[in-house]
Scaffold this motif. Structure first.
Motif, PDB file in Angstrom:
ATOM      1  N   MET A  66       0.834  -1.193   0.000  1.00  0.00           N
ATOM      2  CA  MET A  66       0.000   0.000   0.000  1.00  0.00           C
ATOM      3  C   MET A  66       0.875   1.252   0.000  1.00  0.00           C
ATOM      4  SD  MET A  66      -3.085  -1.301   0.331  1.00  0.00           S
ATOM      5  CE  MET A  66      -3.993   0.150   0.813  1.00  0.00           C
ATOM      6  N   ARG A  67       0.416   2.262  -0.713  1.00  0.00           N
ATOM      7  CA  ARG A  67       1.074   3.570  -0.683  1.00  0.00           C
ATOM      8  C   ARG A  67       0.023   4.639  -0.465  1.00  0.00           C
ATOM      9  NH1 ARG A  67       5.131   2.473  -5.621  1.00  0.00           N
ATOM     10  NH2 ARG A  67       6.658   1.305  -4.427  1.00  0.00           N
ATOM     11  N   GLU A  74       4.536   4.221   2.752  1.00  0.00           N
ATOM     12  CA  GLU A  74       4.085   2.939   2.233  1.00  0.00           C
ATOM     13  C   GLU A  74       4.166   1.888   3.331  1.00  0.00           C
ATOM     14  OE1 GLU A  74       7.664   0.592   0.100  1.00  0.00           O
ATOM     15  OE2 GLU A  74       6.911   2.312  -1.020  1.00  0.00           O
ATOM     16  N   CYS A  75       3.429   0.821   3.142  1.00  0.00           N
ATOM     17  CA  CYS A  75       3.496  -0.305   4.064  1.00  0.00           C
ATOM     18  C   CYS A  75       2.976  -1.545   3.352  1.00  0.00           C
ATOM     19  CB  CYS A  75       2.706  -0.040   5.342  1.00  0.00           C
ATOM     20  SG  CYS A  75       0.934   0.037   5.142  1.00  0.00           S
ATOM     21  N   ARG A  91       8.409   1.167   6.957  1.00  0.00           N
ATOM     22  CA  ARG A  91       9.870   1.278   6.960  1.00  0.00           C
ATOM     23  C   ARG A  91      10.471   1.252   8.355  1.00  0.00           C
ATOM     24  NH1 ARG A  91      10.131   5.919   2.382  1.00  0.00           N
ATOM     25  NH2 ARG A  91       9.680   4.518   0.635  1.00  0.00           N
ATOM     26  N   SER A  92       9.719   1.707   9.344  1.00  0.00           N
ATOM     27  CA  SER A  92      10.302   1.850  10.677  1.00  0.00           C
ATOM     28  C   SER A  92       9.598   1.078  11.786  1.00  0.00           C
ATOM     29  CB  SER A  92      10.331   3.333  11.066  1.00  0.00           C
ATOM     30  OG  SER A  92       9.017   3.843  11.063  1.00  0.00           O
ATOM     31  N   GLU A 108      -2.733   5.822  10.930  1.00  0.00           N
ATOM     32  CA  GLU A 108      -1.962   6.789  11.706  1.00  0.00           C
ATOM     33  C   GLU A 108      -0.535   6.988  11.203  1.00  0.00           C
ATOM     34  OE1 GLU A 108      -2.251   5.632  15.793  1.00  0.00           O
ATOM     35  OE2 GLU A 108      -4.404   6.056  15.882  1.00  0.00           O
ATOM     36  N   LEU A 109      -0.124   6.227  10.185  1.00  0.00           N
ATOM     37  CA  LEU A 109       1.232   6.385   9.652  1.00  0.00           C
ATOM     38  C   LEU A 109       1.411   7.778   9.054  1.00  0.00           C
ATOM     39  CD1 LEU A 109       1.878   2.957   7.872  1.00  0.00           C
ATOM     40  CD2 LEU A 109       2.963   3.815   9.957  1.00  0.00           C
ATOM     41  N   ASN A 110       2.560   8.378   9.313  1.00  0.00           N
ATOM     42  CA  ASN A 110       2.859   9.693   8.751  1.00  0.00           C
ATOM     43  C   ASN A 110       4.184   9.653   8.020  1.00  0.00           C
ATOM     44  OD1 ASN A 110       0.604  11.092   9.754  1.00  0.00           O
ATOM     45  ND2 ASN A 110       1.540  11.077  11.773  1.00  0.00           N
TER      46      ASN A 110
END
Length: 110
Positions: A66-67, A74-75, A91-92, A108-110
């Motif tokens: 997903m982006r 992305e994840c 990524r983290s 909630e990813l930023n």
């Protein structure tokens, strides 16, 4: 991606809601649907998340890259429709849990 991607046993499918956000920039929002009763089991229907790749791993497990438009977020999300369990990796960080917990984490990813 406009065509549904059906699981190997035909019990689930990934359907897409596609829309253009800018000239030649498309969002393909994925929806995990149980075919027998057309219930949506999982979606990221907010914030411009788009499926770049979709791959069924077995009869009930799907892997989505997903982006989030327009940024660089992305994840990868892996969903098991048979157990309502998922995990996502960015990524983290990563998370595992129910569909709703993983959805909340991704949004909630930023």
């Amino acid at each position: 991606m406009s065509e549904d991607m059906v699981s190997p046993d035909g019990n689930y499918k990934i359907s897409f809601s596609s829309y253009e956000v800018r000239m030649s920039h498309w969002i393909d929002q994925p929806y995990l649907i149980r075919v027998s009763d057309a219930v949506c089991l999982f979606s990221l229907d907010a914030d411009g998340w788009s499926a770049w790749t979709v791959r069924w791993l077995d009869d009930s497990t799907v892997n989505l890259l997903m982006r989030k438009y327009p940024g660089q977020i992305e994840c990868t999300v892996e969903l098991n429709a048979g157990t309502n369990q998922a995990h996502a990796i960015s990524r983290s960080a990563s998370v595992a849990g129910t569909f709703s917990a993983v959805k909340e984490w991704v949004l909630e990813l930023n």
